[in-house]
Design a protein around this motif. Structure first.
Motif, PDB file in Angstrom:
ATOM      1  N   LEU A  53      -0.571  -1.447   0.937  1.00 13.29           N
ATOM      2  CA  LEU A  53       0.028  -1.714  -0.640  1.00 13.29           C
ATOM      3  C   LEU A  53      -1.023  -0.781  -1.007  1.00 13.29           C
ATOM      4  CD1 LEU A  53       0.109  -5.390  -1.082  1.00 13.29           C
ATOM      5  CD2 LEU A  53       2.175  -3.280  -1.401  1.00 13.29           C
ATOM      6  N   ALA A  54      -2.215  -0.930  -0.999  1.00 11.14           N
ATOM      7  CA  ALA A  54      -2.732  -0.094  -1.681  1.00 11.14           C
ATOM      8  C   ALA A  54      -3.062   1.262  -1.332  1.00 11.14           C
ATOM      9  CB  ALA A  54      -4.629  -0.413  -0.939  1.00 11.14           C
ATOM     10  N   ALA A  57       0.602   1.886  -3.676  1.00 10.67           N
ATOM     11  CA  ALA A  57      -0.290   1.839  -5.518  1.00 10.67           C
ATOM     12  C   ALA A  57      -0.143   2.938  -6.577  1.00 10.67           C
ATOM     13  CB  ALA A  57      -1.425   1.445  -5.802  1.00 10.67           C
ATOM     14  N   PRO A  58      -0.881   4.255  -5.569  1.00 13.08           N
ATOM     15  CA  PRO A  58      -1.253   5.393  -6.317  1.00 13.08           C
ATOM     16  C   PRO A  58       0.192   6.763  -6.511  1.00 13.08           C
ATOM     17  CG  PRO A  58      -2.543   5.070  -4.965  1.00 13.08           C
ATOM     18  CD  PRO A  58      -2.076   4.551  -4.647  1.00 13.08           C
ATOM     19  N   TYR A  59       1.122   6.123  -5.784  1.00 12.28           N
ATOM     20  CA  TYR A  59       1.908   6.369  -5.392  1.00 12.28           C
ATOM     21  C   TYR A  59       3.323   6.121  -6.739  1.00 12.28           C
ATOM     22  CZ  TYR A  59       1.921   9.486  -0.982  1.00 12.28           C
ATOM     23  OH  TYR A  59       1.715  10.461  -0.414  1.00 12.28           O
ATOM     24  N   VAL A  60       3.155   4.640  -6.860  1.00 15.83           N
ATOM     25  CA  VAL A  60       4.253   3.791  -7.603  1.00 15.83           C
ATOM     26  C   VAL A  60       3.320   4.550  -8.834  1.00 15.83           C
ATOM     27  CG1 VAL A  60       4.089   1.844  -8.759  1.00 15.83           C
ATOM     28  CG2 VAL A  60       4.616   2.407  -6.803  1.00 15.83           C
ATOM     29  N   MET A  61       1.640   4.610  -9.300  1.00 19.64           N
ATOM     30  CA  MET A  61       1.690   4.725 -10.636  1.00 19.64           C
ATOM     31  C   MET A  61       2.281   6.115 -11.402  1.00 19.64           C
ATOM     32  SD  MET A  61      -2.786   4.749 -11.555  1.00 19.64           S
ATOM     33  CE  MET A  61      -2.713   3.801 -10.545  1.00 19.64           C
TER      34      MET A  61
END
Length: 469
Positions: A53-54, A57-61
């Motif tokens: 998940l960590a 998260a940057p990809y989703v952001m």
């Protein structure tokens, strides 16, 4: 009142934000459902799941920042806006987007990768590698590059480590306040991994991402970190822009495929008879058609329609967005068959269990039995398949774009980068960094998703509940 920008909502923007809203609703629902809440706590204790998940998260952001589109105002005419549609990510990456070269350049290079014909002061013509216009332009001497790279890199790594230590200290303080521990006790438990949530794994992954991002930002200020492509565009910028396309393809297709599979699969397995026959005929027919040919026929039909109705599209970006949306719908309409078969088989077994037959004997409505007794026991299959299919759909976009029936050629995507790299590898010397960048960024998206799928299976499968620690 004149706004500083004109908001623009593309179809894929609405699709992606709808998925975010659905995910938020699912999380809210999970917190209020005892079984899902217990599964969420079991998932949070798994280091692989938290670390995945960590990394995701940057990809989703990045995808969400690239889904906030607008038109900038024209400087000479107040109250009017330009035709170019930009995103928040475009503005943030403006230095990378605007610093283009003439053609290829290798990562962190000072000279072009292709020779150019130049005439020196004496009038002699020669074919030489010329200095880049932006990459390393601040260096007067090319031999000073190694020292400049060290001067930029080590302070950035130190800043990244300092931010990571500060983040760990804040987390220790929060844990100490939550559980009534001393700060030293919270730090000890965190380092040993003795917390309810696998914060140690999250911190390690966050530290890697923070240090790496700091190093890339420091180098990107003076160099093309991943080189440039044929027309001189920065490959790092293209890789970051491709993230949104991959996320939209993966999640947008699932938005259509999962409801179809859940409704048709459970209806076929639970009600049986004519409904079961109809659903089987439907997915058997679709499965008999080669998926690539079906997708190619649909995409080519859409291209023909758009070519014949050019006036219906405001600009090329709207056309490209429509093709991306259509590709999501096509992949979703053809990607529900495997999960539907799986859910049908599970529903056939569940309808024979005692608690389902007791609900039928009590006179509960059929669809209430499906929603209250079948779907909760099938949700682990749906979520697991969703995460696995997400990875497959991201890779499918690359394959489809490679054969020419994927996203619009003007859309930045991993598939288009790989398709372009196919010709670049045939050069002498080969241009390898575009393919390498697309591979690394895709690996960073697909691998954590697959690891998260394994953790989801163990956390959400009811049959594993009795074996959890």
């Amino acid at each position: 009142m004149n706004l500083p920008f004109q908001p623009v909502l593309l179809t894929t923007d609405a699709l992606l934000w709808a998925i975010v809203a659905a995910a938020a609703l699912l999380l809210w629902r999970a917190r209020r459902t005892p079984r899902l809440a217990a599964a969420s706590r079991a998932l949070a204790r798994r280091p692989v799941a938290v670390g995945s998940l960590a990394f995701l998260a940057p990809y989703v952001m990045v995808a969400l920042l690239d889904s906030l589109h607008f038109r900038a105002p024209l400087p000479d005419t107040p109250g009017t806006y330009g035709n170019t549609v930009e995103s928040v990510l475009d503005r943030m990456l403006a230095p990378l987007r605007e610093r283009t070269e003439k053609t290829y350049s290798a990562p962190l290079a000072l000279y072009s990768y292709a020779r150019e014909t130049v005439t020196d002061a004496d009038g002699r013509v020669a074919r030489v590698f010329v200095r880049l216009e932006h990459g390393g332009a601040h260096l007067a001497d090319a031999d000073a590059r190694a020292a400049d790279l060290r001067q930029r890199l080590w302070p950035a790594v130190a800043v990244g480590l300092a931010i990571s230590v500060l983040l760990a200290a804040l987390l220790c303080a929060a844990l100490a306040r939550q559980h009534g521990w001393r700060f030293a006790e919270a730090a000890r438990r965190l380092l040993r991994g003795q917390t309810d949530v696998a914060w140690r794994s999250a911190l390690l992954c966050a530290a890697v991402l923070i240090v790496g991002t700091a190093a890339v930002l420091a180098l990107a200020g003076g160099y093309h970190v991943l080189g440039t492509d044929k027309v001189g565009q920065d490959v790092l910028y293209l890789s970051l822009k491709s993230i949104r396309t991959g996320v939209v393809i993966g999640s947008g297709s699932l938005l259509l495929a999962l409801p179809l599979a859940l409704l048709l699969g459970t209806a076929a397995g639970y009600f049986g008879r004519r409904i079961d026959d109809l659903v089987q005929y439907l997915y058997a027919t679709l499965n008999a058609i080669p998926g690539v040919l079906l997708i190619a026929a649909a995409v080519l039909t859409l291209d023909l329609y758009m070519d014949q109705n050019l006036a219906a599209f405001a600009d090329a970006q709207q056309r490209a967005d429509l093709r991306l949306t259509a590709l999501c719908l096509i992949l979703g309409a053809t990607g529900w068959i495997g999960l539907c078969r799986l859910l049908r088989g599970e529903a056939l077994k569940l309808r024979e269990l005692e608690y389902v037959q007791s609900a039928q004997a009590l006179g509960l409505a059929q669809w209430r039995i499906v929603t209250r007794h079948l779907w909760p026991n099938l949700m682990h299959l749906v979520l697991l398949t969703a995460v696995i299919d997400f990875s497959g759909l991201v890779l499918a976009e690359a394959v489809l774009s490679y054969v020419g029936v994927g996203v619009d050629p003007g859309t930045t995507s991993f598939g288009n980068m790989i398709n372009t790299a196919r010709l670049e590898l045939a050069r002498e010397p080969a241009v390898w960094w575009s393919l390498a960048a697309a591979f690394v960024f895709m690996l960073g998206l697909v691998l954590p998703a697959n690891l998260l799928a394994d953790a989801l299976r163990d956390a959400l499968d009811p049959r594993e509940a009795n074996h959890r620690p």
